[in-house]
Write an enzyme that holds these catalytic residues in place. Structure first.
Site, PDB file in Angstrom:
ATOM      1  N   THR A  67       1.043  -1.209  -0.063  1.00  0.00           N
ATOM      2  CA  THR A  67       0.013  -0.013  -0.153  1.00  0.00           C
ATOM      3  C   THR A  67       0.964   1.311   0.118  1.00  0.00           C
ATOM      4  OG1 THR A  67      -0.018  -0.007   2.384  1.00  0.00           O
ATOM      5  CG2 THR A  67      -1.943  -1.051   1.523  1.00  0.00           C
ATOM      6  N   HIS A  98       6.376  21.745  -1.413  1.00  0.00           N
ATOM      7  CA  HIS A  98       6.197  22.489  -0.264  1.00  0.00           C
ATOM      8  C   HIS A  98       6.726  21.751   0.936  1.00  0.00           C
ATOM      9  CE1 HIS A  98       2.238  24.811  -1.898  1.00  0.00           C
ATOM     10  NE2 HIS A  98       3.323  25.188  -2.561  1.00  0.00           N
ATOM     11  N   HIS A 133       7.754  27.871   2.818  1.00  0.00           N
ATOM     12  CA  HIS A 133       7.496  26.653   3.225  1.00  0.00           C
ATOM     13  C   HIS A 133       9.056  26.253   3.850  1.00  0.00           C
ATOM     14  CE1 HIS A 133       4.283  26.518   0.621  1.00  0.00           C
ATOM     15  NE2 HIS A 133       5.022  26.999  -0.560  1.00  0.00           N
TER      16      HIS A 133
END
Length: 145
Positions: A67, A98, A133
């Site tokens: 996953t 970011h 950021h």
């Protein structure tokens, strides 16, 4: 760019597809395993790749499991790692722009090889925007201490 890649058995097939893609694109990489589709434990692979990126041996990493979740959770336990789970191209771009993510995680059971290759391409070509950021990424780095 120095790149490292790793997977457990659940991400092995997708890792092999990505390795072929990287080779075709002329992107050098090192494979930290697993080297067979036999069952193995993803925390061990995540730790090896995470430590190699965190210490500067490699600039970025790619980790795969079934996953992408477990291997990412494990990688984020390594100080200095900002692993991002991406199953779409927007997330791949913005985790770099970011968050200055240094490890990409994906899940073989979640996405196909075509999309995975495009996500890798975007993750590797996208830089960090810095600016506003950077302060936030620095705040994350402080949490490691």
């Amino acid at each position: 760019m120095k790149l490292v890649i790793g997977s457990d058995h659940g991400g092995f097939k997708l890792k092999e597809e990505i390795k072929t893609f990287l080779t075709e694109e002329g992107i050098a990489f090192t494979d930290y395993g697993t080297l067979t589709p036999d069952r193995c434990d993803y925390p061990e692979i995540a730790k090896k790749v995470g430590e190699a990126v965190a210490c500067g041996t490699f600039d970025r990493g790619i980790l795969l499991c079934g996953t992408g979740i477990g291997i990412g959770i494990a990688a984020n336990k390594v100080s200095g790692i900002r692993a991002a789970l991406c199953h779409d191209t927007f997330s791949a771009e913005y985790c770099r722009r970011h968050n200055d993510a240094n490890i990409l995680t994906m899940g073989e059971r979640v996405i196909g090889p075509g999309l995975a290759k495009e996500i890798v391409r975007i993750f590797l070509k996208t830089g960090f925007d810095g600016g506003r950021h950077e302060m936030r990424v620095n705040m994350i780095k402080e949490m490691d201490k």
